[in-house]
Each structure stands twice: as C-alpha cells, then as structure tokens.
Design a protein around this motif. Structure first.
Motif, PDB file in Angstrom:
ATOM      1  N   ALA A 104       1.453   6.495  -6.991  1.00 40.07           N
ATOM      2  CA  ALA A 104       0.321   7.339  -7.382  1.00 40.07           C
ATOM      3  C   ALA A 104       0.660   8.816  -7.247  1.00 40.07           C
ATOM      4  CB  ALA A 104      -0.899   6.997  -6.539  1.00 40.07           C
ATOM      5  N   ILE A 105       1.297   9.195  -6.156  1.00 44.54           N
ATOM      6  CA  ILE A 105       1.661  10.601  -5.953  1.00 44.54           C
ATOM      7  C   ILE A 105       2.701  11.033  -6.984  1.00 44.54           C
ATOM      8  CG2 ILE A 105       2.811  12.193  -4.357  1.00 44.54           C
ATOM      9  CD1 ILE A 105       1.430  10.635  -2.079  1.00 44.54           C
TER      10      ILE A 105
ATOM     11  N   GLY B 101       0.815  -1.214   0.000  1.00 43.09           N
ATOM     12  CA  GLY B 101       0.000   0.000   0.000  1.00 43.09           C
ATOM     13  C   GLY B 101       0.844   1.257   0.000  1.00 43.09           C
ATOM     14  N   LEU B 102       1.925   1.252   0.761  1.00 43.41           N
ATOM     15  CA  LEU B 102       2.824   2.403   0.795  1.00 43.41           C
ATOM     16  C   LEU B 102       3.475   2.621  -0.567  1.00 43.41           C
ATOM     17  CD1 LEU B 102       4.223   4.609   2.483  1.00 43.41           C
ATOM     18  CD2 LEU B 102       5.990   2.935   2.992  1.00 43.41           C
ATOM     19  N   CYS B 103       3.930   1.545  -1.191  1.00 48.68           N
ATOM     20  CA  CYS B 103       4.534   1.663  -2.519  1.00 48.68           C
ATOM     21  C   CYS B 103       3.519   2.156  -3.547  1.00 48.68           C
ATOM     22  CB  CYS B 103       5.113   0.323  -2.957  1.00 48.68           C
ATOM     23  SG  CYS B 103       6.557  -0.175  -2.011  1.00 48.68           S
ATOM     24  N   ALA B 104       2.290   1.661  -3.471  1.00 50.58           N
ATOM     25  CA  ALA B 104       1.246   2.106  -4.393  1.00 50.58           C
ATOM     26  C   ALA B 104       0.949   3.589  -4.199  1.00 50.58           C
ATOM     27  CB  ALA B 104      -0.019   1.278  -4.197  1.00 50.58           C
ATOM     28  N   LEU B 105       0.952   4.053  -2.960  1.00 50.75           N
ATOM     29  CA  LEU B 105       0.716   5.470  -2.677  1.00 50.75           C
ATOM     30  C   LEU B 105       1.835   6.339  -3.234  1.00 50.75           C
ATOM     31  CD1 LEU B 105      -1.059   7.567  -1.202  1.00 50.75           C
ATOM     32  CD2 LEU B 105       0.375   7.189   0.801  1.00 50.75           C
ATOM     33  N   VAL B 106       3.077   5.916  -3.051  1.00 51.21           N
ATOM     34  CA  VAL B 106       4.215   6.669  -3.581  1.00 51.21           C
ATOM     35  C   VAL B 106       4.147   6.738  -5.108  1.00 51.21           C
ATOM     36  CG1 VAL B 106       6.728   6.608  -3.875  1.00 51.21           C
ATOM     37  CG2 VAL B 106       5.729   6.254  -1.622  1.00 51.21           C
TER      38      VAL B 106
END
Length: 78
Positions: free
Chosen positions: A24-25, A17-22
C-alpha cells in the motif's frame, strides 16, 4: 522461523498484514511518481502508468546475474 509451514495463524496474519502495508505504501508513492512523470513529459497519466507497469513486470527477467554477479549468486543460477 522463516519456514511458513511452521508459522502459527497469528504469525501468518502478521506477515500478510506487513506485506499488505508495504504494498500500500509503495503503491501510493509510485502513483505520485507516475503522476509527476506524466506532467513533466506531457504524456497522459494512463500512458505513464502503462509504461511503469510494463517496466515493473520485466524486472524479474533482467539478467541481474551478469550485472551484479556477487550479489545475486545466492538467488539466481545461470
């Protein structure tokens, strides 16, 4: 802690989830930058995106061990 083989399901999902958020941003920010680049240079947005895509795919092949020898000694062995 850094060995993924020993992570629980929750830890794996949290890292994912953290990697996906990074991603996406960073993706939305890069999209804005490419749009501005296309407007300033007069080339189309698709062409600017293609150039950026090629450049980002070439980054792993840059000879960083020659540019920054002390910073990359741990990661790249010539």
């Amino acid at each position: 802690m850094l060995n993924p083989e020993n992570w629980s399901l929750f830890q794996g999902l949290a890292v994912f989830g953290l990697c996906a958020l990074v991603i996406a941003i960073a993706g939305t920010r890069i999209t804005r930058i490419v749009d501005q680049l296309a407007d300033r240079t007069g080339i189309g947005e698709a062409a600017a995106g293609a150039v950026l895509s090629v450049v980002t795919r070439l980054i792993p092949y840059l000879p960083l061990h020659r540019i920054l020898p002390t910073a990359t000694d741990r990661f790249i062995t010539p």
